[in-house]
Design a protein around this motif. Structure first.
Motif, PDB file in Angstrom:
ATOM      1  N   MET A 121      -2.779   8.886   5.143  1.00  0.00           N
ATOM      2  CA  MET A 121      -3.565   9.381   4.012  1.00  0.00           C
ATOM      3  C   MET A 121      -4.144  10.755   4.322  1.00  0.00           C
ATOM      4  O   MET A 121      -4.126  11.660   3.473  1.00  0.00           O
ATOM      5  N   LEU A 135      -6.320   4.925  -1.723  1.00  0.00           N
ATOM      6  CA  LEU A 135      -5.076   4.249  -1.373  1.00  0.00           C
ATOM      7  C   LEU A 135      -4.638   3.322  -2.509  1.00  0.00           C
ATOM      8  O   LEU A 135      -5.241   2.259  -2.726  1.00  0.00           O
ATOM      9  N   PHE A 187       0.851  -1.188   0.000  1.00  0.00           N
ATOM     10  CA  PHE A 187       0.000   0.000   0.000  1.00  0.00           C
ATOM     11  C   PHE A 187       0.888   1.240   0.000  1.00  0.00           C
ATOM     12  O   PHE A 187       1.720   1.413   0.890  1.00  0.00           O
ATOM     13  N   ILE A 233      -2.198   3.742   8.415  1.00  0.00           N
ATOM     14  CA  ILE A 233      -2.268   4.107   7.002  1.00  0.00           C
ATOM     15  C   ILE A 233      -3.316   5.192   6.788  1.00  0.00           C
ATOM     16  O   ILE A 233      -3.093   6.155   6.044  1.00  0.00           O
ATOM     17  N   ILE A 285       1.077   5.426  -0.173  1.00  0.00           N
ATOM     18  CA  ILE A 285       0.342   6.679  -0.013  1.00  0.00           C
ATOM     19  C   ILE A 285       0.470   7.543  -1.257  1.00  0.00           C
ATOM     20  O   ILE A 285      -0.499   8.121  -1.747  1.00  0.00           O
TER      21      ILE A 285
END
Length: 339
Positions: free
Chosen positions: A266, A274, A152, A262, A154
């Motif tokens: 963000m 994402l 993942f 996360i 950003i």
């Protein structure tokens, strides 16, 4: 990774479709549907008497299929008696087993005017996984960044560092350290040797009606089952469509399964989607499974005119039926599951 139990011939490296394969001077049925490429595994091994190879000028006779040349398998249609063969092999590490059994029977009748040859063959290859050898158990030079546990980013760069996240083996969130540490080892899924099981049978018969006319028939049937193995599908956010038919921007920040760390990153970056990458190990393994039937029959008459000129009139028909199955994802449904 794409092998499916076939063996082809490729003269001059011009491609197998440019090398014509004949059996007893006659065209053989293609082993790959939609092409002229012959699977050599469907030719009875123990009946081969010799192989003639012509590499020059063959296209003038046979057309573009023979640009690279012609390989002609001459079969032993006068075999007498019974012959059996059994063979088994195994690697020094106790794996990659192979088994081969064949039986050939031939008999002349009607004062040697007629002859019949029957042949049967069974072979099995257990295959060999890449992960079972030290030289092939890991991706070289790099693993895939599409990790099974997910990646993942950003900022969408997927570069190692503070803006890219993944999970460790204990399912704890961590910063991504690079493909060779946190990535996916594709060689853990792949094969060095593809598993294959094959049954093959053939029959040939001839009869001399006179000194100048001989009738003959030939028939072959082969049943082949094999499967390749390829790592599960790599899915990235850009591989999915959005509701308007454009490119998907990523998992929405409203998804309740986004970890708090996360989501906070963000919010700090001012983004509401994402970007992600993931190996779909829990869906399917993207392996091809092949089930192939190949058969061919020939019936004809041959002889001589005035003892000088050879003639050969025959009819041949062959078919290959190939059932190949694998899987993929349905992009819109995959996207909907992320909301």
């Amino acid at each position: 990774t794409t092998g499916n139990g076939q063996a082809t011939v490729n003269l001059r490296n011009l491609g197998s479709a440019r090398t014509l394969v004949l059996v007893n001077g006659r065209r053989f049925v293609a082993g790959i549907p939609g092409t002229s490429i012959v699977d050599l595994n469907t030719i009875p091994t123990d009946l081969i008497k010799r192989i003639d190879v012509v590499t020059g000028g063959a296209s003038a006779v046979y057309g573009s299929e023979a640009i690279a040349g012609v390989v002609n398998f001459i079969m032993d249609d006068k075999f007498e008696g019974i012959r059996g063969r059994a063979q088994g092999t195994i690697s020094s590490k106790g794996d990659a087993g192979r088994q081969y059994l064949s039986l050939t029977a031939g008999h002349a009748f009607a004062d040697d005017r007629g002859h019949i040859v029957v042949y049967g063959q069974y072979e099995n290859d257990d295959g060999l996984r890449s992960k079972n050898r030290s030289f092939s158990q890991r991706d070289i030079p790099n693993r895939s960044s599409f990790a099974a546990q997910g990646l993942f980013s950003i900022d969408g760069s997927f570069a190692p560092g503070a803006d890219t996240y993944t999970f460790d083996s204990s399912n704890n969130l961590k910063n991504y350290q690079g493909a060779n540490i946190d990535g996916y080892n594709r060689n853990g899924d792949r094969y060095l040797g593809v598993p294959v099981e094959r049954y093959l049978g053939s029959l040939s018969a001839s009869f001399d009606f006179s000194d100048s006319v001989t009738g003959y028939v030939e028939g072959q049937y082969a049943k082949t089952k094999s499967n390749s193995r390829l790592e599960p599908l790599a899915v990235g956010y850009t591989d999915l469509p959005d509701n308007a038919g454009g490119t998907y921007a990523g998992i929405p920040i409203t998804n309740p399964f986004i970890p708090t760390a996360i989501r906070d990153a963000m919010i700090a970056a001012g983004t509401t989607e994402l970007p992600f990458r993931r190996r779909s190990v829990d869906i399917f393994d993207r392996s091809n499974v092949n089930d192939r039937d190949t058969w061919r029959v020939v019936a004809g008459l041959r002889g001589k005119i005035a003892g000088k000129f050879d003639w050969d009139l025959y009819y041949t028909h062959g078919e290959t039926k190939d059932l190949t199955a694998s899987g993929t994802i349905l992009g819109p449904q995959y996207r909907n599951a992320l909301h």
